[in-house]
Design a protein around this motif. Structure first.
Motif, mmCIF file in Angstrom:
data_model
loop_
_atom_site.group_PDB
_atom_site.id
_atom_site.type_symbol
_atom_site.label_atom_id
_atom_site.label_comp_id
_atom_site.label_asym_id
_atom_site.label_seq_id
_atom_site.Cartn_x
_atom_site.Cartn_y
_atom_site.Cartn_z
ATOM 1 N N LEU A 94 -36.959 9.202 6.510
ATOM 2 C CA LEU A 94 -35.507 9.061 6.519
ATOM 3 C C LEU A 94 -35.161 7.631 6.155
ATOM 4 N N LEU A 95 -34.180 7.473 5.298
ATOM 5 C CA LEU A 95 -33.802 6.140 4.821
ATOM 6 C C LEU A 95 -32.334 5.879 5.085
ATOM 7 N N GLY A 96 -32.006 4.669 5.460
ATOM 8 C CA GLY A 96 -30.618 4.245 5.557
ATOM 9 C C GLY A 96 -29.831 4.978 6.622
ATOM 10 N N ASP A 97 -28.651 5.473 6.252
ATOM 11 C CA ASP A 97 -27.778 6.129 7.218
ATOM 12 C C ASP A 97 -28.405 7.381 7.812
ATOM 13 N N ALA A 98 -29.319 8.007 7.125
ATOM 14 C CA ALA A 98 -30.009 9.163 7.688
ATOM 15 C C ALA A 98 -30.863 8.762 8.878
ATOM 16 N N ALA A 99 -31.339 7.514 8.878
ATOM 17 C CA ALA A 99 -32.219 7.021 9.939
ATOM 18 C C ALA A 99 -31.499 6.169 10.961
ATOM 19 N N HIS A 100 -30.589 5.300 10.500
ATOM 20 C CA HIS A 100 -29.994 4.341 11.436
ATOM 21 C C HIS A 100 -28.558 3.987 11.066
ATOM 22 N N ALA A 101 -27.730 4.975 10.745
ATOM 23 C CA ALA A 101 -26.314 4.696 10.481
ATOM 24 C C ALA A 101 -25.728 3.926 11.651
ATOM 25 N N MET A 102 -24.936 2.910 11.335
ATOM 26 C CA MET A 102 -24.411 2.022 12.379
ATOM 27 C C MET A 102 -22.938 1.739 12.146
ATOM 28 N N HIS A 103 -22.278 1.209 13.162
ATOM 29 C CA HIS A 103 -20.913 0.736 12.991
ATOM 30 C C HIS A 103 -20.913 -0.311 11.873
ATOM 31 N N PRO A 104 -19.828 -0.404 11.114
ATOM 32 C CA PRO A 104 -19.819 -1.341 9.986
ATOM 33 C C PRO A 104 -19.524 -2.783 10.374
ATOM 34 N N ASN A 105 -19.414 -3.065 11.650
ATOM 35 C CA ASN A 105 -18.861 -4.355 12.061
ATOM 36 C C ASN A 105 -19.871 -5.475 12.227
ATOM 37 N N ALA A 106 -21.069 -5.288 11.665
ATOM 38 C CA ALA A 106 -21.969 -6.417 11.445
ATOM 39 C C ALA A 106 -22.097 -6.686 9.951
ATOM 40 N N ALA A 154 0.834 -1.208 0.000
ATOM 41 C CA ALA A 154 0.000 0.000 0.000
ATOM 42 C C ALA A 154 0.865 1.252 0.000
ATOM 43 N N ASP A 155 0.459 2.245 -0.788
ATOM 44 C CA ASP A 155 1.169 3.527 -0.760
ATOM 45 C C ASP A 155 0.283 4.662 -0.255
ATOM 46 N N ALA A 156 -0.997 4.398 -0.064
ATOM 47 C CA ALA A 156 -1.933 5.404 0.452
ATOM 48 C C ALA A 156 -3.169 4.689 0.953
ATOM 49 N N CYS A 157 -3.971 5.387 1.752
ATOM 50 C CA CYS A 157 -5.214 4.792 2.242
ATOM 51 C C CYS A 157 -6.206 5.894 2.588
ATOM 52 N N ASP A 158 -7.483 5.560 2.461
ATOM 53 C CA ASP A 158 -8.532 6.427 2.986
ATOM 54 C C ASP A 158 -8.654 6.171 4.481
ATOM 55 N N ARG A 159 -9.324 7.072 5.175
ATOM 56 C CA ARG A 159 -9.630 6.805 6.577
ATOM 57 C C ARG A 159 -10.983 7.410 6.924
ATOM 58 N N TRP A 160 -11.702 6.754 7.827
ATOM 59 C CA TRP A 160 -12.961 7.304 8.280
ATOM 60 C C TRP A 160 -13.232 6.890 9.711
ATOM 61 N N ARG A 161 -13.845 7.790 10.429
ATOM 62 C CA ARG A 161 -14.198 7.521 11.810
ATOM 63 C C ARG A 161 -15.471 6.680 11.853
ATOM 64 N N VAL A 162 -15.469 5.687 12.700
ATOM 65 C CA VAL A 162 -16.660 4.880 12.911
ATOM 66 C C VAL A 162 -17.668 5.724 13.697
ATOM 67 N N ALA A 163 -18.896 5.759 13.217
ATOM 68 C CA ALA A 163 -19.920 6.589 13.853
ATOM 69 C C ALA A 163 -21.286 5.951 13.653
ATOM 70 N N GLU A 164 -22.241 6.392 14.450
ATOM 71 C CA GLU A 164 -23.609 5.928 14.311
ATOM 72 C C GLU A 164 -24.567 7.071 14.625
ATOM 73 N N VAL A 165 -25.780 6.951 14.118
ATOM 74 C CA VAL A 165 -26.839 7.888 14.464
ATOM 75 C C VAL A 165 -27.562 7.336 15.691
ATOM 76 N N PRO A 166 -27.826 8.169 16.702
ATOM 77 C CA PRO A 166 -28.553 7.663 17.872
ATOM 78 C C PRO A 166 -29.938 7.170 17.472
ATOM 79 N N ASN A 167 -30.519 6.296 18.274
ATOM 80 C CA ASN A 167 -31.871 5.834 17.994
ATOM 81 C C ASN A 167 -32.829 7.020 17.970
ATOM 82 N N LEU A 168 -33.520 7.173 16.858
ATOM 83 C CA LEU A 168 -34.418 8.309 16.671
ATOM 84 C C LEU A 168 -35.816 7.969 17.183
ATOM 85 N N PRO A 169 -36.557 8.959 17.650
ATOM 86 C CA PRO A 169 -37.923 8.693 18.090
ATOM 87 C C PRO A 169 -38.832 8.255 16.945
#
Length: 422
Positions: free
Chosen positions: A295-307, A269-284
């Motif tokens: 709201l659809l997808g990450d707008a509604a329930h963004a989650m850690h990618p580890n599932a 590897a000579d380069a890499c992207d990086r991103w912070r793991v984040a989630e949207v809190p449970n919305l009412p």
């Protein structure tokens, strides 16, 4: 029915295809001047491939995807397989790239009749007692029977949708202390080194469990490349959630005691992207108060990618929404359909999101229990799925990956006879 979709990412384009295929008048509004997919590999788990099969896309999607019949958990320092979980053989577990999937979806959405309008930045979303509408930069106003906001984890629409429920800051993403560093390498560059054969021996998801960090890899025969995600827990100098300037030397130092497969890949590897793991809190709720903006997808329930379920739960949500809208009688209103949709999909997504957060800790060596049997293959055949079971159990794993969203939606409608309008 007239539908406006905000955002031409994975979720927006998938919704555009599904709803246009059902005969709705669909327009996608994308603020960028062109499709711009960022990120690496994505997974389509069996729970989502069941929906894909109902759309008739399986054979064509196979052309850009690799099948993964099982998931392996390995020790990062040795490469030794600790656990293998075998998925449902009747329903594909696909792996592909975000770029290939966006290109695929944009083509099929257009063929189904959806229109994608680029350079269309939405500045305002409203939903009153009679109609829902969006206002674009320049003042143009468009109305629709249903507005689907697929504008990502930092969704501007989310603030409007929940504006009646207090301060909008409470719905902002929760950033974890884990950062992903991602890149891919050509499989041919690894083939000559006997110390890196584990990276190309199968097309399955391989998760390499470490201490304070972990790695997720997947080999694609279709693209002859290996995608790698290196996760490190700790603070960085990163200002936003994603950038293109990951410090590859920092990654090499952190994983210097890993097995030879990781060392070889990091050398290439000579380069890499990086991103912070984040989630949207449970919305009412996932909808506006009046019920015509969702709201659809990450707008509604963004989650850690580890599932590996982020995109798959989006597909499930869209499949259920399409089913409910297709089942809607003349007497049922869009807000009534939306309320049923949330009742079916929201608990599922929030439970998977909780598991994803738990798995971030597990893969970094911060939980006690491994998934399944730690010294043998774990076959799901005969296991009874249970979404309330321990996250480390096969019962939960099966519910997580083999859930049938469309069947559950039909059961919900059958059980709730009062929903006779649908």
């Amino acid at each position: 029915m007239k539908v406006i979709i905000i955002g031409a990412g994975l979720g927006g384009l998938t919704a555009a295809y599904a709803l246009a295929k059902s005969g709705h008048d669909v327009q996608v509004l994308e603020r960028s001047s062109k499709l711009n997919p960022t990120g690496g590999g994505i997974s389509i788990r069996p729970s989502a491939s069941k929906v894909i099969q109902s759309w008739g896309l399986q054979q064509t999607l196979e052309q850009i995807s690799d099948r993964s019949p099982y998931v392996s958990y390995r020790e990062l320092n040795t490469g030794e397989v600790r656990t293998t979980v075998v998925d449902d053989p009747q329903h594909a577990d696909w792996g592909t790239t975000r770029r290939a999937m966006v290109k695929f979806l944009s083509k099929y959405a257009a063929n189904a009749g959806a229109r994608i309008r680029f350079g269309a930045a939405v500045t305002r979303v409203s939903d009153d007692a009679t109609r829902a509408s969006v206002t674009l930069e320049g003042g143009e106003e468009l109305s629709a029977d249903l507005i689907v906001a697929a504008d990502g984890i930092k969704s501007h629409t989310r603030r409007s949708v929940l504006s009646d429920l207090g301060s909008p800051e409470q719905w902002e993403p929760i950033v974890d202390h884990t950062t992903f560093y991602g890149f891919s390498v050509a499989a041919t560059d690894l083939a000559s080194d006997p110390g890196s054969t584990k990276l190309t021996e199968n097309t399955n998801i391989n998760t390499w469990k470490g201490e304070g960090g972990f790695v997720v890899t997947r080999y694609s025969e279709k693209f002859n490349r290996v995608g790698l995600l290196f996760a490190i827990q700790g603070e960085t100098d990163q200002k936003g959630l994603w950038d293109e300037n990951g410090d590859i030397e920092h990654v090499r130092r952190f994983f210097s005691s890993s097995c030879s497969d990781m060392i070889k890949a990091l050398k290439l590897a000579d380069a890499c992207d990086r991103w912070r793991v984040a989630e949207v809190p449970n919305l009412p709720r996932w909808s506006s108060k009046a019920g015509r903006v969702v709201l659809l997808g990450d707008a509604a329930h963004a989650m850690h990618p580890n599932a590996a379920q982020g995109y798959s739960t989006i597909i499930e949500d869209i499949g259920v929404l399409q089913l409910l809208l297709s089942s809607k009688s003349a007497e049922a209103s869009v807000p009534e359909v939306v309320n049923v949709w949330q009742a079916i999909c929201k608990p599922r997504a929030e439970r998977v999101k909780e598991f994803s957060r738990w798995n971030t800790k597990h893969l970094s060596g911060r939980t006690e229990h491994a998934i399944g049997v730690s010294h043998a293959d774990s076959v799901l055949d005969g296991v009874v799925p249970d979404g309330s079971a321990e996250f480390s159990s096969l019962e939960f794993w099966k519910w997580n990956v083999e859930y049938d969203a469309l069947a559950e939606a039909k059961k919900y409608l059958e059980k709730n006879k009062s929903l006779s309008k649908l």
